[in-house]
Design a protein around this motif. Structure first.
Motif, PDB file in Angstrom:
ATOM      1  N   GLU A   1       6.277   6.149   3.871  1.00  0.00           N
ATOM      2  CA  GLU A   1       6.929   6.152   5.185  1.00  0.00           C
ATOM      3  C   GLU A   1       6.577   7.419   5.954  1.00  0.00           C
ATOM      4  OE1 GLU A   1       8.358   5.529   2.331  1.00  0.00           O
ATOM      5  OE2 GLU A   1       8.988   3.427   2.498  1.00  0.00           O
ATOM      6  N   MET A   2       6.565   8.565   5.276  1.00  0.00           N
ATOM      7  CA  MET A   2       6.225   9.824   5.932  1.00  0.00           C
ATOM      8  C   MET A   2       4.771   9.811   6.398  1.00  0.00           C
ATOM      9  SD  MET A   2       8.147  12.362   3.205  1.00  0.00           S
ATOM     10  CE  MET A   2       7.456  13.861   3.879  1.00  0.00           C
ATOM     11  N   LEU A   3       3.882   9.265   5.580  1.00  0.00           N
ATOM     12  CA  LEU A   3       2.477   9.191   5.956  1.00  0.00           C
ATOM     13  C   LEU A   3       2.273   8.262   7.148  1.00  0.00           C
ATOM     14  CD1 LEU A   3       0.837   9.060   2.406  1.00  0.00           C
ATOM     15  CD2 LEU A   3       0.645  10.919   4.061  1.00  0.00           C
ATOM     16  N   THR A   4       3.001   7.160   7.170  1.00  0.00           N
ATOM     17  CA  THR A   4       2.885   6.226   8.289  1.00  0.00           C
ATOM     18  C   THR A   4       3.311   6.891   9.590  1.00  0.00           C
ATOM     19  OG1 THR A   4       3.364   4.389   6.784  1.00  0.00           O
ATOM     20  CG2 THR A   4       3.570   3.952   9.134  1.00  0.00           C
ATOM     21  N   ASP A   5       4.417   7.631   9.554  1.00  0.00           N
ATOM     22  CA  ASP A   5       4.874   8.350  10.752  1.00  0.00           C
ATOM     23  C   ASP A   5       3.868   9.418  11.169  1.00  0.00           C
ATOM     24  OD1 ASP A   5       7.147   6.819  10.741  1.00  0.00           O
ATOM     25  OD2 ASP A   5       8.370   8.310   9.670  1.00  0.00           O
TER      26      ASP A   5
ATOM     27  N   GLU B   1      12.470   7.996  -4.652  1.00  0.00           N
ATOM     28  CA  GLU B   1      11.369   7.971  -3.691  1.00  0.00           C
ATOM     29  C   GLU B   1      10.038   8.229  -4.387  1.00  0.00           C
ATOM     30  OE1 GLU B   1      11.033   9.378   0.924  1.00  0.00           O
ATOM     31  OE2 GLU B   1      11.664  10.864  -0.555  1.00  0.00           O
ATOM     32  N   ILE B   2       9.019   7.457  -4.026  1.00  0.00           N
ATOM     33  CA  ILE B   2       7.667   7.642  -4.532  1.00  0.00           C
ATOM     34  C   ILE B   2       6.880   8.481  -3.537  1.00  0.00           C
ATOM     35  CG2 ILE B   2       5.526   6.502  -5.211  1.00  0.00           C
ATOM     36  CD1 ILE B   2       7.779   5.976  -7.132  1.00  0.00           C
ATOM     37  N   LYS B   3       6.285   9.570  -4.032  1.00  0.00           N
ATOM     38  CA  LYS B   3       5.517  10.446  -3.151  1.00  0.00           C
ATOM     39  C   LYS B   3       4.085  10.588  -3.662  1.00  0.00           C
ATOM     40  CE  LYS B   3       9.278  13.026  -1.048  1.00  0.00           C
ATOM     41  NZ  LYS B   3       9.744  14.347  -0.610  1.00  0.00           N
ATOM     42  N   TYR B   4       3.185  10.865  -2.717  1.00  0.00           N
ATOM     43  CA  TYR B   4       1.759  10.942  -3.011  1.00  0.00           C
ATOM     44  C   TYR B   4       1.225  12.317  -2.624  1.00  0.00           C
ATOM     45  CZ  TYR B   4       2.338   5.852  -2.998  1.00  0.00           C
ATOM     46  OH  TYR B   4       2.762   4.567  -3.245  1.00  0.00           O
ATOM     47  N   SER B   5       0.261  12.770  -3.386  1.00  0.00           N
ATOM     48  CA  SER B   5      -0.442  14.012  -3.062  1.00  0.00           C
ATOM     49  C   SER B   5      -1.902  13.864  -3.476  1.00  0.00           C
ATOM     50  CB  SER B   5       0.201  15.211  -3.777  1.00  0.00           C
ATOM     51  OG  SER B   5       0.219  15.000  -5.184  1.00  0.00           O
ATOM     52  N   ALA B   6      -2.763  14.647  -2.854  1.00  0.00           N
ATOM     53  CA  ALA B   6      -4.186  14.576  -3.171  1.00  0.00           C
ATOM     54  C   ALA B   6      -4.442  15.182  -4.547  1.00  0.00           C
ATOM     55  CB  ALA B   6      -4.997  15.308  -2.109  1.00  0.00           C
TER      56      ALA B   6
ATOM     57  N   TYR C   1      -4.424  14.816   6.093  1.00  0.00           N
ATOM     58  CA  TYR C   1      -3.005  15.153   6.207  1.00  0.00           C
ATOM     59  C   TYR C   1      -2.443  15.668   4.880  1.00  0.00           C
ATOM     60  CZ  TYR C   1       1.873  14.922   7.576  1.00  0.00           C
ATOM     61  OH  TYR C   1       3.174  15.258   7.864  1.00  0.00           O
ATOM     62  N   LEU C   2      -2.810  15.022   3.758  1.00  0.00           N
ATOM     63  CA  LEU C   2      -2.285  15.449   2.464  1.00  0.00           C
ATOM     64  C   LEU C   2      -2.841  16.799   2.026  1.00  0.00           C
ATOM     65  CD1 LEU C   2      -2.179  12.102   0.447  1.00  0.00           C
ATOM     66  CD2 LEU C   2      -0.242  13.450   1.293  1.00  0.00           C
TER      67      LEU C   2
ATOM     68  N   VAL D   1       3.830   0.203   7.133  1.00  0.00           N
ATOM     69  CA  VAL D   1       4.074   0.951   5.893  1.00  0.00           C
ATOM     70  C   VAL D   1       3.393   0.295   4.702  1.00  0.00           C
ATOM     71  CG1 VAL D   1       5.873   1.761   4.308  1.00  0.00           C
ATOM     72  CG2 VAL D   1       6.267   1.840   6.768  1.00  0.00           C
ATOM     73  N   GLN D   2       3.401  -1.029   4.640  1.00  0.00           N
ATOM     74  CA  GLN D   2       2.815  -1.729   3.497  1.00  0.00           C
ATOM     75  C   GLN D   2       1.315  -1.459   3.385  1.00  0.00           C
ATOM     76  OE1 GLN D   2       4.312  -3.229   1.055  1.00  0.00           O
ATOM     77  NE2 GLN D   2       6.316  -2.846   1.977  1.00  0.00           N
ATOM     78  N   THR D   3       0.617  -1.413   4.520  1.00  0.00           N
ATOM     79  CA  THR D   3      -0.826  -1.128   4.507  1.00  0.00           C
ATOM     80  C   THR D   3      -1.091   0.271   3.959  1.00  0.00           C
ATOM     81  OG1 THR D   3      -1.197  -2.588   6.406  1.00  0.00           O
ATOM     82  CG2 THR D   3      -2.895  -0.950   5.934  1.00  0.00           C
ATOM     83  N   VAL D   4      -0.303   1.245   4.410  1.00  0.00           N
ATOM     84  CA  VAL D   4      -0.483   2.624   3.940  1.00  0.00           C
ATOM     85  C   VAL D   4      -0.145   2.725   2.456  1.00  0.00           C
ATOM     86  CG1 VAL D   4       0.323   4.996   4.198  1.00  0.00           C
ATOM     87  CG2 VAL D   4      -0.023   3.567   6.227  1.00  0.00           C
TER      88      VAL D   4
END
Length: 424
Positions: A113-117, A153-158, A103-104, A129-132
């Motif tokens: 939250e966005m990744l969980t959705d 907001e904390i965001k993640y990317s590959a 996905y990333l 959300v906590q697991t992700v």
């Protein structure tokens, strides 16, 4: 009874068994008394799975001995890298690994939250959300993901893919295959080779110390502490008597023996106010001390000061010792040699190359002296003995070292029944 599993959650326990089988070997089941016999059987079975083809079994009166037979100059990689690839994982670990990366790759910079959705909508997977978030933070620590803060907001990317390097720099493949054999943390290069299905057809290392890859996890933590200029607490276990202890120190440099490949941490110990070298294979755990601890006040300035003092001491270190039995600062060594010139000029070249800037003086035709001030002259004795047959005289400011040198010679004379030798 728990079922035997080849994969392990923590490599710390298996590391000791792999090292014992490789370095010492020839031990029976009863010789491993640190843990239960069931633990020994499980670790032995794991090693036989991981290192199939290198496990050697011998039968003696005491029982079956297990050892590892590995000839470095015949191999294109270090077989012990396999033990780093045995970490256990759950079904959720496997699912999250591939779905998050997939996905990333198409949607960078997503919050937990966005990744969980997205996992729910696109992959029909239900995670909280906590697991992700825990998985993303774990991958940030391992360098797989990059974490950025956008507002609150904390965001993640590959992390950036370095595949283009293989196309841009054709020699990159050769560099990786050489690195994985010749350098510390070679497991990194070996993992890259696995990911790109690369083979090593170019390089072999005649004298390679394969076993030291087992210490690379500890080495990485030490290098990180030095780079961050942190004070650390070490959990130690003696390689001789298995005694355990803890020590607080300031890590400064890594020393590596060119003869044995053994690696040492050179650190400053605030408690004793002196430098000391610690074998890395005796370090079981490295814990960075918090910045607000007593040991870390003005640490950056202290680290630079100790590093500068260590560099000033380099000319007086022969091996890894900073102290001697005489409790003197420096010991003076003087060696008188008979060297025929020009036939034995290679001996003079050895003195210059290996003598670590000792002073060489011609005092008579074909007669030279070599002098050096050193912290611990005991460390010089193995090297000095290589000149036996050309030594005219040897003196040392330490009577203990001088006496030991001549006592060792006398033992050799007695062993070969050589008469008229010197005695105390």
């Amino acid at each position: 009874m728990s079922e035997f599993k080849e994969l392990v959650k923590s490599f710390a326990k298996s590391r000791e068994y792999v090292r014992d089988f490789f370095v010492y070997g020839f031990k029976t089941r009863e010789d491993f008394n640190r843990k239960s016999t069931r633990t020994y059987d499980n670790e032995r079975r794991r090693i036989e799975c991981w290192l199939q083809g290198f496990v050697k079994q011998d039968y003696t009166k005491k029982g079956k001995n297990i050892s590892l037979a590995i000839d470095s100059n015949l191999l294109d990689t270090n077989p012990l890298f396999r033990v780093w690839k045995t970490k256990s994982f759950t079904d959720n670990d496997l699912i999250l690994h591939f779905t998050l990366l997939d996905y990333l790759a198409q949607n960078p910079c997503c919050s937990a939250e966005m990744l969980t959705d997205a996992l729910n909508l696109k992959y029909n997977l239900l995670f909280d959300v906590q697991t992700v978030r825990r998985k993303c933070n774990a991958y940030v620590k391992e360098g797989i993901f990059i974490k950025t803060k956008q507002g609150k907001e904390i965001k993640y990317s590959a992390a950036k893919d370095f595949t283009p390097l293989f196309h841009r720099y054709p020699a990159f493949r050769q560099a990786i295959t050489f690195y994985q054999l010749a350098e510390p943390l070679g497991i990194i290069g070996n993992t890259i080779m696995d990911n790109f299905s690369m083979d090593n057809f170019s390089f072999r290392v005649k004298h390679s110390f394969f076993v030291h890859t087992l210490e690379d996890e500890v080495l990485l933590e030490l290098l990180h502490a030095m780079h961050s200029k942190e004070s650390i607490s070490l959990e130690l276990c003696s390689t001789k008597n298995q005694n355990k202890s803890t020590r607080t120190c300031i890590p400064l440099q890594i020393f590596t023996s060119t003869r044995t490949g053994r690696r040492f941490l050179c650190a400053y110990q605030p408690k004793s106010k002196r430098f000391n070298c610690i074998r890395i294979d005796s370090i079981k755990n490295v814990t960075p001390l918090p910045p607000d601890s007593q040991e870390n006040k003005d640490f950056s300035r202290l680290w630079d000061e100790h590093q500068s003092n260590l560099i000033k001491n380099h000319p007086y270190i022969w091996g890894v010792s900073f102290q001697n039995t005489d409790k003197t600062h420096l010991q003076h060594v003087k060696l008188t040699l008979r060297i025929r010139e020009p036939e034995e000029h290679y001996i003079m070249e050895r003195l210059i190359r290996e003598g670590k800037d000792g002073i060489i003086t011609c005092i008579a035709p074909n007669t030279y002296t070599y002098e050096k001030d050193i912290f611990d002259a005991n460390e010089m004795l193995p090297w000095l003995r290589t000149f036996i047959g050309r030594i005219v005289n040897f003196t040392c400011s330490s009577p203990v070292v001088e006496r030991r040198f001549f006592q060792d010679l006398q033992k050799m004379y007695d062993m070969y029944d050589i008469k008229n030798a010197f005695r105390d």
